[in-house]
Design an enzyme around this catalytic site. Structure first.
Site, PDB file in Angstrom:
ATOM      1  N   CYS A 132      42.902  38.406  48.670  1.00  0.00           N
ATOM      2  CA  CYS A 132      41.664  39.130  48.360  1.00  0.00           C
ATOM      3  C   CYS A 132      40.608  38.151  47.852  1.00  0.00           C
ATOM      4  O   CYS A 132      40.742  37.583  46.765  1.00  0.00           O
ATOM      5  CB  CYS A 132      41.943  40.208  47.308  1.00  0.00           C
ATOM      6  SG  CYS A 132      40.478  41.176  46.881  1.00  0.00           S
ATOM      7  N   VAL A 133      39.563  37.955  48.643  1.00  0.00           N
ATOM      8  CA  VAL A 133      38.517  36.991  48.270  1.00  0.00           C
ATOM      9  C   VAL A 133      37.676  37.507  47.108  1.00  0.00           C
ATOM     10  O   VAL A 133      37.075  36.714  46.372  1.00  0.00           O
ATOM     11  CB  VAL A 133      37.608  36.679  49.475  1.00  0.00           C
ATOM     12  CG1 VAL A 133      38.390  35.962  50.559  1.00  0.00           C
ATOM     13  CG2 VAL A 133      36.962  37.946  50.035  1.00  0.00           C
TER      14      VAL A 133
END
Length: 291
Positions: A132-133
């Site tokens: 998850c950026v």
């Protein structure tokens, strides 16, 4: 010998890694502050309604609902970041290696099925879904519950914010769909820089736009991951169209959210033990990709 350029680059890299978290935090609290202002000061626009329908009781209920959602967002996000999804601290005995296991040359160990190496986190993650950026961490076996709960309350909070900001859109479009109103909704930054609007009008338009765009994005992420959860898939398995670990809708939900899946979404502090260990999974279908 570490050069000055290497040190500067490492510091810049660490700073950039935390930027999405900082940006998300600023946006969440800005939206909360703006909606609180709308509830307490601006709504409703008609003065005669301020003492009747929009009473102090309604304001209290709105604020309680709003801060309940904010509390769940921040708490789930914090637990998501604090929960380690990787194989660090997990012992893999030699007798455990079997079908579906692979060797990771980076971590120098055998890894169980559904586990894969993340080159951003530089470690293998148990039942890895994706990196998850927005949080700068992988979504895996141990922290999937907090990730999904955070998405759920972000979706609910943004939906609430969009409804509350309806008055903002009404005020902007009151004069009709003119070039000025269109530009204010589409590119409020340009309108502010060119002096076409006040800072207050820009703030309301920018946050209202952010709520709508954020709601659409979070809706897509939430419904996609709920769909994956009930199918018993991870994002990586969805890419290869495999469903070898699907146990049925109810069992798939329990695999992700735990035995108290029907309660745990209300508050992150509600215990909900996961039925597995993130290492062993019951195979119910073909392990080979369908394409």
């Amino acid at each position: 010998m570490v050069t000055l350029g290497s040190r500067v680059w490492c510091r810049v890299e660490k700073t950039c890694r935390h930027m999405p978290i900082v940006l998300n935090t600023v946006l969440v609290f800005s939206i909360t502050a703006e909606v609180s202002y709308l509830v307490l000061v601006e709504a409703p626009l008609a003065p005669e309604l301020k003492k009747s329908e929009w009473s102090s009781t309604w304001k209290t209920m709105h604020l309680l609902a709003q801060y309940f959602m904010l509390g769940n967002i921040t708490w789930n996000a914090w637990l998501f970041l604090k929960t380690n999804p990787s194989i660090r601290g997990v012992f893999f005995g030699g007798d455990m290696v079997g079908q579906g296991w692979r060797y990771c040359y980076t971590c120098e160990t055998h890894t169980p099925p559904r586990c894969s190496h993340c080159y951003d986190c530089n470690v293998c993650v148990l039942r890895r879904d994706h990196h998850c950026v927005f949080f700068g961490q992988c979504v895996g076996f141990r922290n999937y519950r907090y990730f999904l709960s955070c998405l759920l309350f972000m979706w609910a909070g943004l939906l609430y914010a969009v409804v509350m900001n309806a008055e903002v859109f009404i005020v902007i479009l009151k004069e009709g769909v003119t070039f000025h109103s269109f530009m204010l909704l589409l590119v409020p930054w340009i309108m502010l820089v060119t002096g076409q609007v006040t800072a207050q009008a820009f703030a309301f338009a920018f946050i209202a736009d952010t709520c709508v765009i954020g709601f659409l994005l979070v809706s897509a992420f939430l419904f996609f991951h709920v769909w994956l959860m009930v199918r018993g898939q991870t994002t990586r398995e969805w890419y290869s169209t495999r469903r070898p670990y699907s146990l049925g809708i109810l069992a798939n939900i329990q695999e992700c959210l735990g035995r108290n899946w029907f309660l745990c979404w209300i508050c992150p502090l509600i215990p909900s033990a996961l039925p597995g260990d993130g290492i062993h999974f019951k195979v119910t279908g073909s392990l080979e990709p369908m394409r």
